[in-house]
Motif scaffolding. Structure first.
Motif, short mmCIF file in Angstrom:
data_model
loop_
_atom_site.label_atom_id
_atom_site.label_comp_id
_atom_site.label_asym_id
_atom_site.label_seq_id
_atom_site.Cartn_x
_atom_site.Cartn_y
_atom_site.Cartn_z
N ARG A 64 0.81 -1.23 0.00
CA ARG A 64 0.00 0.00 0.00
C ARG A 64 0.83 1.27 0.00
NH1 ARG A 64 -5.15 1.65 3.94
NH2 ARG A 64 -5.53 3.66 2.93
N TRP A 65 1.83 1.35 0.88
CA TRP A 65 2.52 2.62 1.07
C TRP A 65 3.88 2.72 0.40
CZ3 TRP A 65 0.00 0.87 5.85
CH2 TRP A 65 -1.21 1.53 6.08
N VAL A 66 4.41 1.60 -0.09
CA VAL A 66 5.68 1.66 -0.83
C VAL A 66 5.42 1.42 -2.32
CG1 VAL A 66 7.99 0.68 -1.12
CG2 VAL A 66 7.00 0.91 1.18
N HIS A 68 2.63 1.44 -3.92
CA HIS A 68 1.63 2.35 -4.48
C HIS A 68 1.84 3.79 -4.04
CE1 HIS A 68 -1.28 -0.14 -6.74
NE2 HIS A 68 -0.74 -1.11 -6.02
N PHE A 69 3.07 4.11 -3.70
CA PHE A 69 3.43 5.50 -3.45
C PHE A 69 3.45 6.24 -4.79
CE2 PHE A 69 6.79 8.79 -3.12
CZ PHE A 69 6.18 9.59 -2.17
N HIS A 70 2.93 7.46 -4.80
CA HIS A 70 2.84 8.22 -6.05
C HIS A 70 3.79 9.41 -6.01
CE1 HIS A 70 -0.57 5.83 -7.27
NE2 HIS A 70 -1.17 6.08 -6.12
N PRO A 71 5.02 9.24 -6.50
CA PRO A 71 5.99 10.34 -6.50
C PRO A 71 5.61 11.41 -7.52
CG PRO A 71 6.89 8.43 -7.64
CD PRO A 71 5.58 7.99 -7.06
N THR A 72 6.15 12.58 -7.36
CA THR A 72 5.84 13.68 -8.28
C THR A 72 6.99 13.99 -9.23
OG1 THR A 72 6.59 15.26 -6.58
CG2 THR A 72 4.24 14.75 -6.65
N LYS A 77 8.96 8.75 -10.45
CA LYS A 77 7.97 8.01 -11.23
C LYS A 77 8.62 6.82 -11.93
CE LYS A 77 4.95 11.99 -12.07
NZ LYS A 77 4.39 12.92 -13.09
N ALA A 80 9.20 4.13 -9.33
CA ALA A 80 7.91 3.52 -8.97
C ALA A 80 7.45 2.56 -10.06
CB ALA A 80 6.87 4.62 -8.75
N GLU A 172 -6.35 1.36 -5.91
CA GLU A 172 -6.15 2.02 -4.62
C GLU A 172 -6.93 1.33 -3.51
OE1 GLU A 172 -3.81 4.24 -4.28
OE2 GLU A 172 -3.46 3.97 -6.43
#
Length: 207
Positions: A64-66, A68-72, A77, A80, A172
């Motif tokens: 969930r948190w690694v 599906h982390f959404h970098p900017t 990206k 990810a 998600e």
């Protein structure tokens, strides 16, 4: 994913490789606890189950948190995508359904070192880590099976349906792979649809 053939090869792995590599690791840590550490069998089983249960929470948090982390940033990206995005783009790629050793070995070492901060007894840690690594193997092999095995009924069919909803309905939600336990606890799962009522039932309700 890479133009370099060597780097590309590090991202692909047959489903059997984690079993071949990590089953001996589990055997080693179990032997260390039971023989070198002279840990009683009941104590071993207790901490083994503790490690197995802890894996389920670790699996959920990692997904969930690694994953599906959404970098900017653009490089974020790209990282990810390499770690997990490629799997969502090509969910049936047989060679990218279990974690490659190039990623799992450093992660396992890092996690083991982290556990040493909480376990002062190395033999108790060996019990716990054995269960934790069995949990990892269940996760990896279940993940492959969820994408390529056809379950007709039972718990594995339910687990597969849960994971397929994650891929094809809402990425998600539904972060548990080998179990939906933590999705239920943290309410990140999918609502069960009520079974359709037949015309007779509807008439009875109106009456």
């Amino acid at each position: 994913m890479f133009n370099n053939d060597f780097l590309e090869s590090l991202t692909k792995v047959h489903w059997s490789v984690p079993l071949i590599f990590y089953v001996p690791v589990v055997v080693f840590f179990s032997y260390k606890a039971l023989v070198w550490g002279e840990i009683s069998f009941l104590t071993y089983i207790g901490y083994f189950i503790f490690g197995l249960a802890f894996w389920t929470a670790f699996e959920y948090a990692l997904h969930r948190w690694v994953f599906h982390f959404h970098p900017t940033t653009e490089w974020g990206k790209r990282i990810a995508f390499i770690f997990h995005g490629v799997h969502h783009d090509y969910p049936r790629d047989r060679m990218r359904l279990v974690m490659p050793l190039s990623a799992s070995i450093p992660l396992a070492l890092l996690v083991y070192l982290g556990f040493t901060l909480f376990f002062s007894n190395e033999f108790i840690l060996a019990c716990f880590f054995s269960g934790f690594m069995v949990g990892y193997l269940i996760y990896d092999e279940c993940h492959y099976a969820m994408h390529h095995a056809n379950f007709k009924s039972g718990i594995f069919k339910r687990i597969k349906q849960h994971h397929m909803l994650h891929h094809y309905s809402d990425p998600e939600k539904g972060f548990g792979v080998s179990s939906s336990l933590w999705d239920e606890i943290l309410r990140s799962g999918f609502e069960e649809k009520e079974p359709k009522k037949d015309s007779t039932s509807l008439k009875e309700e109106k009456a």
